[in-house]
Design a protein around this motif. Structure first.
Motif, short mmCIF file in Angstrom:
data_model
loop_
_atom_site.label_atom_id
_atom_site.label_comp_id
_atom_site.label_asym_id
_atom_site.label_seq_id
_atom_site.Cartn_x
_atom_site.Cartn_y
_atom_site.Cartn_z
N SER A 1 2.51 1.65 -3.30
CA SER A 1 1.42 2.24 -4.38
C SER A 1 1.21 3.58 -4.00
O SER A 1 1.09 4.21 -5.35
N VAL A 2 0.95 4.03 -3.01
CA VAL A 2 0.56 5.61 -2.81
C VAL A 2 1.94 6.49 -3.12
O VAL A 2 1.85 7.57 -3.67
N LEU B 1 1.84 6.55 -6.99
CA LEU B 1 0.82 7.42 -7.56
C LEU B 1 1.09 8.76 -7.47
O LEU B 1 1.20 9.74 -8.30
N VAL B 2 1.76 9.13 -6.31
CA VAL B 2 2.11 10.62 -6.16
C VAL B 2 3.12 10.99 -6.97
O VAL B 2 3.37 12.20 -7.50
N VAL C 1 0.83 -1.14 0.00
CA VAL C 1 -0.15 -0.02 0.22
C VAL C 1 1.02 1.30 -0.19
O VAL C 1 0.52 2.14 -0.57
N LEU C 2 2.14 1.31 0.72
CA LEU C 2 2.66 2.62 0.63
C LEU C 2 3.66 2.35 -0.49
O LEU C 2 3.50 3.78 -1.03
#
Length: 128
Positions: free
Chosen positions: A13-14, A17-18, A10-11
């Motif tokens: 992916s975030v 994305l940023v 999740v980290l």
């Protein structure tokens, strides 16, 4: 493999994305997945080749040991198997050698005339 848990994914992916943005992220994920799959397939093929070579080496070593110990003690089935292996080894060493005796130069010259094409010679060889 890498021991990555759910929250680490999740980290990542975030952060992806940023950094990359929503437009380039799917393309980057596809590129990374292609790279990982090609690396895995390359590693598997190398592993398979090494395994195959080790098996061949072991068979050759066992054959040498059997020859040193003497082939007289073997059972008839084992002797025939060893002979088949020797024949296969000879065929692998000379894969393009034919079972027919080689033709002499005069035989080849008599078959090939000035009007004969290479395809005619090949067709006559197949007919034999």
């Amino acid at each position: 493999m890498f021991d990555i848990g759910f929250w680490e994914l999740v980290l990542i992916s975030v952060v992806g994305l940023v950094v990359l943005g929503p437009e380039r992220l799917p393309h980057a994920i596809r590129s990374v997945s292609r790279f990982v799959s090609s690396a895995k397939s390359m590693a598997n093929s190398v592993k398979d080749e090494i395994s195959h070579e080790l098996k061949v080496q072991e068979l050759q070593e066992n054959l040498r040991k059997a020859e040193k110990m003497g082939m007289e003690d073997l059972s008839p089935e084992l002797k025939s198997s060893v002979e088949e292996l020797k024949q296969a080894a000879r065929e692998v060493q000379r894969p393009y050698a034919s079972n027919k005796p080689e033709q002499t130069a005069q035989d080849v010259e008599s078959e090939v005339s000035p009007t004969t094409t290479p395809s005619d010679v090949a067709a006559s060889k197949k007919a034999e």
